[in-house]
Design an enzyme around this catalytic site. Structure first.
Site, mmCIF file in Angstrom:
data_model
loop_
_atom_site.group_PDB
_atom_site.id
_atom_site.type_symbol
_atom_site.label_atom_id
_atom_site.label_comp_id
_atom_site.label_asym_id
_atom_site.label_seq_id
_atom_site.Cartn_x
_atom_site.Cartn_y
_atom_site.Cartn_z
ATOM 1 N N ARG A 32 71.632 61.562 76.656
ATOM 2 C CA ARG A 32 71.471 62.159 77.518
ATOM 3 C C ARG A 32 71.518 63.328 78.563
ATOM 4 N NH1 ARG A 32 76.415 59.467 81.358
ATOM 5 N NH2 ARG A 32 77.238 61.131 79.983
ATOM 6 N N SER A 137 84.522 47.836 71.178
ATOM 7 C CA SER A 137 86.118 48.852 71.414
ATOM 8 C C SER A 137 86.668 47.230 70.951
ATOM 9 C CB SER A 137 85.960 49.614 72.815
ATOM 10 O OG SER A 137 87.163 49.998 73.698
ATOM 11 N N TYR A 150 85.555 48.791 81.798
ATOM 12 C CA TYR A 150 85.240 48.681 79.839
ATOM 13 C C TYR A 150 85.173 47.374 79.370
ATOM 14 C CZ TYR A 150 84.951 51.809 76.347
ATOM 15 O OH TYR A 150 84.753 52.359 75.105
ATOM 16 N N SER A 151 86.590 46.680 79.378
ATOM 17 C CA SER A 151 86.379 45.660 78.458
ATOM 18 C C SER A 151 85.283 44.814 78.698
ATOM 19 C CB SER A 151 88.030 44.832 78.977
ATOM 20 O OG SER A 151 89.143 46.109 78.776
HETATM 21 P P1 NDP Z 1 81.721 60.289 73.244
HETATM 22 O O1 NDP Z 1 81.606 60.443 75.021
HETATM 23 O O2 NDP Z 1 82.279 61.344 73.111
HETATM 24 O O3 NDP Z 1 80.197 60.580 73.764
HETATM 25 C C1 NDP Z 1 78.923 60.313 74.123
HETATM 26 C C2 NDP Z 1 77.539 60.342 73.673
HETATM 27 O O4 NDP Z 1 76.897 59.089 74.826
HETATM 28 C C3 NDP Z 1 77.440 61.527 74.014
HETATM 29 O O5 NDP Z 1 75.982 61.762 73.136
HETATM 30 C C4 NDP Z 1 76.553 61.114 75.501
HETATM 31 O O6 NDP Z 1 75.265 61.745 75.198
HETATM 32 C C5 NDP Z 1 76.146 59.889 75.345
HETATM 33 N N1 NDP Z 1 75.237 58.838 76.351
HETATM 34 C C6 NDP Z 1 76.833 58.910 78.053
HETATM 35 N N2 NDP Z 1 76.078 58.090 78.516
HETATM 36 C C7 NDP Z 1 74.618 57.919 77.521
HETATM 37 C C8 NDP Z 1 73.504 57.118 78.893
HETATM 38 N N3 NDP Z 1 73.524 56.324 79.513
HETATM 39 N N4 NDP Z 1 72.473 57.585 77.912
HETATM 40 C C9 NDP Z 1 72.515 57.710 77.007
HETATM 41 N N5 NDP Z 1 73.004 58.812 76.148
HETATM 42 C C10 NDP Z 1 74.572 58.783 76.989
HETATM 43 O O7 NDP Z 1 82.283 59.334 73.685
HETATM 44 P P2 NDP Z 1 82.567 58.108 71.835
HETATM 45 O O8 NDP Z 1 82.011 58.750 71.178
HETATM 46 O O9 NDP Z 1 83.967 58.600 72.153
HETATM 47 O O10 NDP Z 1 82.300 56.786 72.084
HETATM 48 C C11 NDP Z 1 80.846 56.610 71.872
HETATM 49 C C12 NDP Z 1 81.570 55.141 71.296
HETATM 50 O O11 NDP Z 1 81.763 54.128 70.791
HETATM 51 C C13 NDP Z 1 80.969 54.622 72.944
HETATM 52 O O12 NDP Z 1 79.847 53.162 73.310
HETATM 53 C C14 NDP Z 1 82.613 54.307 73.133
HETATM 54 O O13 NDP Z 1 83.242 52.945 74.547
HETATM 55 C C15 NDP Z 1 82.695 53.539 71.814
HETATM 56 N N6 NDP Z 1 84.773 53.920 71.900
HETATM 57 C C16 NDP Z 1 85.205 54.987 71.905
HETATM 58 C C17 NDP Z 1 86.261 55.201 71.251
HETATM 59 C C18 NDP Z 1 87.030 56.227 71.081
HETATM 60 O O14 NDP Z 1 88.312 56.559 71.536
HETATM 61 N N7 NDP Z 1 86.649 56.819 71.288
HETATM 62 C C19 NDP Z 1 87.151 53.618 70.974
HETATM 63 C C20 NDP Z 1 86.448 52.198 71.116
HETATM 64 C C21 NDP Z 1 84.991 52.741 71.389
HETATM 65 P P3 NDP Z 1 75.300 63.512 76.338
HETATM 66 O O15 NDP Z 1 76.486 64.391 75.213
HETATM 67 O O16 NDP Z 1 74.435 63.650 76.869
HETATM 68 O O17 NDP Z 1 76.573 62.824 77.511
#
Ligand code: NDP
Length: 239
Positions: A32, A137, A150-151
């Protein structure tokens, strides 16, 4: 052969991008805003001997994302793998949940699924090959208090992926879900994890690389007969 990973600048998406590069995919990295983080993931992809392309866009934004995906297919052809990973949380109990927090979470996870997959899937069907992996998730499987939005979003992308799996199976495409539990990333860094891991049978957080391993497998030739499945990576939190 290239893979598109959304939300690939940090956390789980960054680990998936690195893993897919190691597995032989060139990687298109969506994110993003965080250019510096995305560039460091791109450098890791290149260090693994593959090409990296940055594709910044907010996947919640329908017009710009669908235009970017259409242009991607025109430029590079059908992706061999698409990983729908971008997601956000806006936690709070429903009684006090602002409408904006409901909309933002649904727009990113569920909207993002449509905005990214819809423009790509036609070319993938024509290619008669391809993998879609959605990062959901455990919250979308069991429901989590304080995360009604989120759920809902994660439960919806599980259902969408299962439905897509049935639509595309005849053409040899697969669509699967990886459902992480509590993973150590920026998303969880402000949570009371010491308390929360007590509910995890393995008594620890997972790592982004442990999630990426599951995605790598589902994108590998060895997973060719697996479709419509939800693979939990959760230390036993939900079985
Ligand atoms: P982070 O918050 O660490 O990273 C999120 C990533 O998604 C970043 O690269 C961010 O980009 C990008 N992003 C967020 N919103 C947008 C958008 N609107 N358009 C494009 N890119 C976007 O999250 P996680 O790595 O922890 O999570 C990744 C996935 O895993 C998510 O879908 C989350 O719901 C899921 N998940 C995570 C868990 C956890 O415990 N961490 C558990 C279960 C599921 P930028 O760096 O530019 O902001």
């Amino acid at each position: 052969m290239y893979a598109l990973v959304t939300g690939a600048s940090r956390g789980i998406g960054a680990a998936i991008a690195r893993r897919l590069a190691t597995d032989g995919f060139d990687v298109v990295l969506n994110y993003r805003t965080n250019l510096a983080a995305a560039e460091s993931v791109a450098a890791a992809v290149i260090a693994a001997g593959r090409q990296a392309e940055l594709l910044p866009c907010d996947v919640a934004d329908r017009a710009t994302t669908m235009a970017a995906m259409t242009a991607l297919v025109e430029r590079r052809g059908a992706p061999a793998a698409v990983v729908i990973n971008a997601g956000i949380t806006r936690d709070g109990i429903l009684a006090f949940l602002p409408a904006d927090d409901w909309d933002a979470v649904l727009a990113t996870s569920l909207g993002g699924f449509y905005h990214v997959v819809k423009p790509l899937i036609g070319a993938m069907l024509k290619a008669r090959a391809g993998r879609v992996v959605t990062i959901a998730s455990v919250s979308g499987q069991m429901g989590n208090a304080g995360q009604v939005n989120y759920s809902a979003a994660k439960g919806a992308v599980i259902a969408a992926t299962k439905a897509l799996a049935r639509e595309v199976a005849k053409r040899g495409l697969t669509a699967n879900v990886v459902a992480p539990g509590l993973i150590e990333t920026d998303m969880t860094k402000d949570l009371p994890v010491a308390e929360m891991v007590k509910a995890v049978p393995m008594q620890r957080l997972g790592t982004a690389n442990e999630v990426a391993s599951a995605v790598g497998f589902l994108c590998s030739p060895g997973a060719s007969y697996i479709t419509g499945q939800v693979l939990g990576v959760n230390g036993g939190l939900y079985t």
